[in-house]
Design an enzyme around this catalytic site. Structure first.
Site, PDB file in Angstrom:
ATOM      1  N   PHE A   1      14.666  83.261  52.325  1.00 34.77           N
ATOM      2  CA  PHE A   1      13.226  83.366  52.543  1.00 34.77           C
ATOM      3  C   PHE A   1      12.948  84.478  53.544  1.00 34.77           C
ATOM      4  O   PHE A   1      13.612  84.577  54.576  1.00 34.77           O
ATOM      5  CB  PHE A   1      12.642  82.043  53.053  1.00 34.77           C
ATOM      6  CG  PHE A   1      12.543  80.993  51.993  1.00 34.77           C
ATOM      7  CD1 PHE A   1      11.565  81.080  51.012  1.00 34.77           C
ATOM      8  CD2 PHE A   1      13.424  79.930  51.956  1.00 34.77           C
ATOM      9  CE1 PHE A   1      11.464  80.120  50.020  1.00 34.77           C
ATOM     10  CE2 PHE A   1      13.334  78.958  50.967  1.00 34.77           C
ATOM     11  CZ  PHE A   1      12.355  79.064  49.990  1.00 34.77           C
TER      12      PHE A   1
ATOM     13  N   SER B   1      -5.749  66.238  58.147  1.00 34.11           N
ATOM     14  CA  SER B   1      -4.571  67.071  58.405  1.00 34.11           C
ATOM     15  C   SER B   1      -3.390  66.184  58.805  1.00 34.11           C
ATOM     16  O   SER B   1      -3.554  65.058  59.269  1.00 34.11           O
ATOM     17  CB  SER B   1      -4.861  68.071  59.514  1.00 34.11           C
ATOM     18  OG  SER B   1      -5.936  68.923  59.174  1.00 34.11           O
TER      19      SER B   1
ATOM     20  N   SER C   1       0.309  80.075  58.421  1.00 35.97           N
ATOM     21  CA  SER C   1      -0.140  79.770  57.055  1.00 35.97           C
ATOM     22  C   SER C   1       0.741  80.312  55.947  1.00 35.97           C
ATOM     23  O   SER C   1       0.327  80.391  54.803  1.00 35.97           O
ATOM     24  CB  SER C   1      -1.572  80.286  56.831  1.00 35.97           C
ATOM     25  OG  SER C   1      -2.445  79.613  57.669  1.00 35.97           O
TER      26      SER C   1
ATOM     27  N   GLU D   1      10.363  74.879  62.571  1.00 43.52           N
ATOM     28  CA  GLU D   1       9.449  75.549  63.493  1.00 43.52           C
ATOM     29  C   GLU D   1       8.561  74.528  64.169  1.00 43.52           C
ATOM     30  O   GLU D   1       8.524  73.354  63.787  1.00 43.52           O
ATOM     31  CB  GLU D   1       8.598  76.586  62.752  1.00 43.52           C
ATOM     32  CG  GLU D   1       7.687  75.985  61.692  1.00 43.52           C
ATOM     33  CD  GLU D   1       6.888  77.042  60.938  1.00 43.52           C
ATOM     34  OE1 GLU D   1       7.157  78.240  61.128  1.00 43.52           O
ATOM     35  OE2 GLU D   1       6.002  76.648  60.162  1.00 43.52           O
TER      36      GLU D   1
ATOM     37  N   GLU E   1      15.581  83.997  56.428  1.00 42.39           N
ATOM     38  CA  GLU E   1      16.205  82.708  56.669  1.00 42.39           C
ATOM     39  C   GLU E   1      17.018  82.243  55.474  1.00 42.39           C
ATOM     40  O   GLU E   1      16.675  82.509  54.315  1.00 42.39           O
ATOM     41  CB  GLU E   1      15.129  81.646  56.961  1.00 42.39           C
ATOM     42  CG  GLU E   1      14.328  81.908  58.217  1.00 42.39           C
ATOM     43  CD  GLU E   1      13.229  80.882  58.428  1.00 42.39           C
ATOM     44  OE1 GLU E   1      12.629  80.883  59.505  1.00 42.39           O
ATOM     45  OE2 GLU E   1      12.972  80.093  57.496  1.00 42.39           O
TER      46      GLU E   1
ATOM     47  N   GLU F   1      -7.161  82.834  59.119  1.00 41.97           N
ATOM     48  CA  GLU F   1      -7.434  81.400  59.041  1.00 41.97           C
ATOM     49  C   GLU F   1      -8.811  81.058  59.612  1.00 41.97           C
ATOM     50  O   GLU F   1      -9.049  79.928  60.055  1.00 41.97           O
ATOM     51  CB  GLU F   1      -6.336  80.630  59.772  1.00 41.97           C
ATOM     52  CG  GLU F   1      -4.965  80.817  59.149  1.00 41.97           C
ATOM     53  CD  GLU F   1      -3.892  80.051  59.884  1.00 41.97           C
ATOM     54  OE1 GLU F   1      -3.894  78.805  59.815  1.00 41.97           O
ATOM     55  OE2 GLU F   1      -3.050  80.679  60.540  1.00 41.97           O
TER      56      GLU F   1
ATOM     57  N   ASN G   1       4.392  74.167  65.506  1.00 44.54           N
ATOM     58  CA  ASN G   1       3.047  74.730  65.389  1.00 44.54           C
ATOM     59  C   ASN G   1       2.241  74.196  66.565  1.00 44.54           C
ATOM     60  O   ASN G   1       1.971  72.999  66.641  1.00 44.54           O
ATOM     61  CB  ASN G   1       2.424  74.310  64.055  1.00 44.54           C
ATOM     62  CG  ASN G   1       1.121  75.015  63.754  1.00 44.54           C
ATOM     63  OD1 ASN G   1       0.315  75.222  64.663  1.00 44.54           O
ATOM     64  ND2 ASN G   1       0.902  75.364  62.507  1.00 44.54           N
TER      65      ASN G   1
END
EC number: 6.3.2.4
Length: 375
Positions: free
Chosen positions: A194, A337, A202, A326, A232, A19, A328
């Site tokens: 998943f 953003s 990301s 989750e 998951e 990233e 971040n």
């Protein structure tokens, strides 16, 4: 403080993660938004190879990150590592009677804008702790847990936060008991599911598996990026996100919703095709909005967060249940953003966010100075 009693901020960006380019965008946005009447900035750029470059003191915003001038050392003009000067500049620089730090390289607080591995996983936070540097954002534990999805889910479970079913395992166990793991996932998680690297941002390396063959292939793909994998349960749900700001008494923003352009919110949907939509505030019932904000704060406290985080949730379509996905600890931070936009809708501007994050970092650091480490 820095010259003229301005707060001197060391802005660290770039880094070795995938990233890197996203970090450059964030750094430029932050550099342009700071109030230069209150702050002066020193940019610290980390190359993709991990070399540190120290920039000139900034008293006004640059037009582009590429225009910043960095010190060069070495016979061939090779840029030298400024890591040691940065650490020494804060931990060993003399402080005058007026409380001002003396020395060209000294900073009052570090603002890391390093997304992904080696930036928001606790590694550089540990470096700042060793040097006794005040820094913006989550500490070592919260950063590490925020990166490790398996550890994160364990802490969420301990805090009583509802979440999807999951199974986590390492490369060692995959190689040793592959068929048993596949059987267990089929029985307890089911399809579709998943598969993700446990420690990566990301959505890189994430796959959707619909059968045993795809599941095995997805695990192999995820193991390219980490030694630990998490599988998951799939839920048909809306994706709701909340921004959290604070230290011991955090507050939550309004909720927003991500409507993905892809089958799931993967790297392409996030950064490449630009077709995913952010709906702020999310069009959800008032009681749901209140519940998700409360859960966001609980998630923040569960990982011992500080400064900021974005908490992501599933709102299951079948029954309206909220499930934590989750957190971040260093979310995207350009003015476009989700994190800053959520606060903008809540009544906190981008510049006010920067001010608050600096204040929170300095307050947390001051509290740590009360700890007796037996020295």
């Amino acid at each position: 403080m820095g010259t003229g009693q301005k707060i001197r901020v060391g802005l660290v960006y770039g880094g070795r993660s995938g990233e890197h380019e996203v970090s450059l965008q964030t750094a430029l946005a932050v550099l342009k938004a700071f109030d230069y009447d209150k702050y002066e900035l020193i940019p610290y750029y980390i190359t993709k190879e991990g070399r540190w470059r120290s920039g000139s003191l900034l008293a006004s915003p640059p037009d582009a990150v590429a225009e910043l001038q960095f010190e060069k050392t070495g016979e061939a003009g090779e840029t030298g590592s400024s890591l040691i000067p940065l650490m020494q500049g804060m931990s060993e620089t003399a402080v005058s009677e007026a409380g001002r730090r003396e020395g060209i390289g000294s900073v009052d607080v570090v603002f890391p804008l390093l997304h992904g591995t080696f930036g928001e996983d606790g590694t550089i936070q540990g470096l700042f702790e060793m040097a006794n540097l005040p820094y913006v954002g989550a500490g070592v534990l919260a950063s590490s847990v925020g990166m490790d999805k398996a550890a994160m889910k364990t802490m969420f479970a301990a805090a009583g936060l509802p979440q999807v079913g999951y199974r986590a395992f390492t490369r060692f166990h995959w190689n040793k008991e592959r068929e048993a793991l596949l059987d267990g996932i089929e029985q307890n998680i089911g399809y579709p599911s998943f598969v993700k690297p446990a420690n990566l941002g990301s959505s890189v390396g994430v796959s959707k598996a619909r059968n045993r063959e795809e599941l095995a292939a997805a695990v192999e793909e995820a193991l390219r990026f980490d030694r630990k994998v998490i599988v998951e349960e799939f839920v048909d749900a809306r994706e709701i996100e909340v921004a959290v700001l604070g230290n011991d008494e955090p507050r939550a923003s309004v909720a927003g919703e991500i409507v993905s352009s892809n089958e799931f919110y993967d790297y392409k949907a996030k950064y490449i095709d630009g077709k995913s939509a952010m709906i702020i505030p999310a069009e959800i019932p008032v009681e749901t909005a209140q519940a998700v904000r409360e859960m966001a704060v609980r998630a923040f406290l569960a990982i011992d967060g500080s400064g900021l985080c974005r908490a992501d949730f599933f709102l299951r379509k079948s029954d309206g249940a909220l499930l934590i996905n989750e957190v971040n600890t260093l979310p995207g931070f350009t003015p476009f953003s989700m994190y800053p936009l959520l606060w903008q809708e809540t009544g906190v501007s981008y510049r006010e966010l920067l001010d608050t994050l600096i204040e929170l970092a300095l307050a947390r650091h001051a509290e740590k100075q009360l700890i007796d480490y037996g020295g």
